[in-house]
Design a protein around this motif. Structure first.
Motif, mmCIF file in Angstrom:
data_model
loop_
_atom_site.group_PDB
_atom_site.id
_atom_site.type_symbol
_atom_site.label_atom_id
_atom_site.label_comp_id
_atom_site.label_asym_id
_atom_site.label_seq_id
_atom_site.Cartn_x
_atom_site.Cartn_y
_atom_site.Cartn_z
ATOM 1 N N THR A 215 76.351 46.387 35.816
ATOM 2 C CA THR A 215 75.615 45.428 34.991
ATOM 3 C C THR A 215 76.349 45.085 33.697
ATOM 4 O O THR A 215 75.860 44.271 32.916
ATOM 5 N N LYS A 216 77.507 45.703 33.453
ATOM 6 C CA LYS A 216 78.257 45.476 32.218
ATOM 7 C C LYS A 216 79.478 44.595 32.465
ATOM 8 O O LYS A 216 79.757 44.188 33.593
ATOM 9 N N HIS A 240 75.206 56.715 39.509
ATOM 10 C CA HIS A 240 74.811 55.416 38.978
ATOM 11 C C HIS A 240 75.603 54.308 39.674
ATOM 12 O O HIS A 240 76.705 54.539 40.176
ATOM 13 N N ASP A 241 75.030 53.104 39.680
ATOM 14 C CA ASP A 241 75.672 51.950 40.310
ATOM 15 C C ASP A 241 76.774 51.444 39.386
ATOM 16 O O ASP A 241 76.501 50.742 38.407
ATOM 17 N N CYS A 242 77.989 51.819 39.700
ATOM 18 C CA CYS A 242 79.108 51.524 38.811
ATOM 19 C C CYS A 242 80.245 50.880 39.590
ATOM 20 O O CYS A 242 80.294 50.919 40.820
ATOM 21 N N GLU A 247 88.477 49.465 41.525
ATOM 22 C CA GLU A 247 88.201 48.125 40.992
ATOM 23 C C GLU A 247 88.586 48.031 39.522
ATOM 24 O O GLU A 247 89.179 47.041 39.080
ATOM 25 N N LEU A 248 88.223 49.053 38.762
ATOM 26 C CA LEU A 248 88.515 49.030 37.326
ATOM 27 C C LEU A 248 90.012 49.144 37.059
ATOM 28 O O LEU A 248 90.534 48.508 36.138
ATOM 29 N N LEU A 286 78.031 58.211 31.283
ATOM 30 C CA LEU A 286 79.289 58.939 31.368
ATOM 31 C C LEU A 286 79.417 59.906 30.201
ATOM 32 O O LEU A 286 79.848 61.057 30.380
ATOM 33 N N ALA A 287 79.042 59.468 29.011
ATOM 34 C CA ALA A 287 79.130 60.331 27.838
ATOM 35 C C ALA A 287 78.286 61.581 28.017
ATOM 36 O O ALA A 287 78.714 62.696 27.683
#
Length: 299
Positions: A215-216, A240-242, A247-248, A286-287
């Motif tokens: 979503t970011k 989580h949906d990441c 990809e990154l 993540l933090a």
């Protein structure tokens, strides 16, 4: 800033994610409301543009209650003014009822009640001064509870916010690496973090361990660090949906960074040299996982 010993019936609010839809909006008569920096985030709930997001944030405005804000672009300010006026709130924008400056190592604050000279926040980053000034303005413009000048000064040096350019201790995750952690998860926050990193590390290039929810906008976050990074190591956000690390990493390479994908933070950190500072960024989820792995989860 979080101020302790404020009774529940004199709650001072600062907007969270949702504004109009935020859980804090259930309180009918807050002592004061505030809107901090606005950026493109949570668009699926708040709207696609800054004026739309501003209108949602201003949805916490209540009749007769101070609504304290920072300074924004004209179209954003106009939307806040429109919503606040309709609600009957007392709008108090920066430079329209209160103001602050940072000459040297002090925060100078002024409003109709007078002037204050306060220590700068211990939280790193120039943007923390405006956050602190906003909190001071909110407390100074509410009448439900008395807050002394000495309490405001103490709050500056006593506030602690995990995952805000936090230097991690040597622990099970970090070992001998020098690691900083930040929960920045949108382009505006990444820009502020990049400026803070520039102050902290000077011209020294840094390593980045990076993840992003779907979503970011990972491109906006990575672009904030153009010219500042030695390499990017991408990781997933557990449960989580990441974006996938692959990809990154591909995106980072398209932006001109040296990048590699890893299965998790421990693997990414193990592949980095110990003599170059490492910053972990991209998600508060993540933090939280990083703090847990290093034995530093907040109480």
């Amino acid at each position: 800033l979080a101020f302790s010993r404020v009774p529940a019936d004199a709650l001072v609010l600062e907007v969270g994610m949702g504004g109009r839809l935020d859980a804090t909006n259930m309180i009918d008569r807050p002592a004061a409301c505030g809107i901090a920096t606005l950026g493109l985030d949570h668009q699926q709930w708040l709207g696609p543009t800054l004026p739309a997001i501003a209108a949602e944030k201003a949805g916490i405005a209540k009749r007769g209650v101070p609504l304290v804000t920072l300074r924004y672009e004209h179209d954003v300010s106009a939307r806040i003014w429109e919503v606040a006026s309709t609600a009957g709130a007392q709008l108090l924008p920066l430079s329209g009822g209160w103001e602050f400056a940072v000459p040297g190592d002090r925060l100078r604050y002024r409003d109709r009640l007078g002037e204050l000279s306060l220590p700068l926040p211990l939280l790193p980053g120039e943007h923390q001064a405006s956050n602190a000034a906003l909190a001071v303005a909110m407390l100074r413009h509410q009448g439900a509870v008395a807050v002394s000048d000495s309490a405001l000064a103490a709050a500056m040096t006593g506030a602690d916010w995990p995952a805000r350019m936090q230097r991690l201790a040597s622990g099970p995750l970090t070992g001998a690496h020098a690691v900083w952690l930040d929960g920045a998860h949108n382009g505006d926050a990444a820009q502020a973090l990049a400026r803070t990193a520039g102050t902290t590390f000077g011209r020294q290039r840094i390593n980045l361990i990076f993840a992003s929810l779907r979503t970011k906008d990972p491109e906006a976050m990575l672009s904030a660090f153009s010219g500042r990074l030695e390499r990017v190591h991408t990781v997933p956000i557990p449960h989580h949906d990441c974006f996938s690390p692959e990809e990154l990493a591909e995106l980072a390479q398209q932006l001109g960074f040296t990048a590699s994908a890893y299965r998790d933070v421990p693997a990414a950190l193990a592949a980095l040299p110990e003599d170059t500072p490492t910053l972990i960024m991209g998600s508060l989820y993540l933090a939280g996982e990083v703090l847990r792995l290093n034995g530093q989860a907040p109480d």
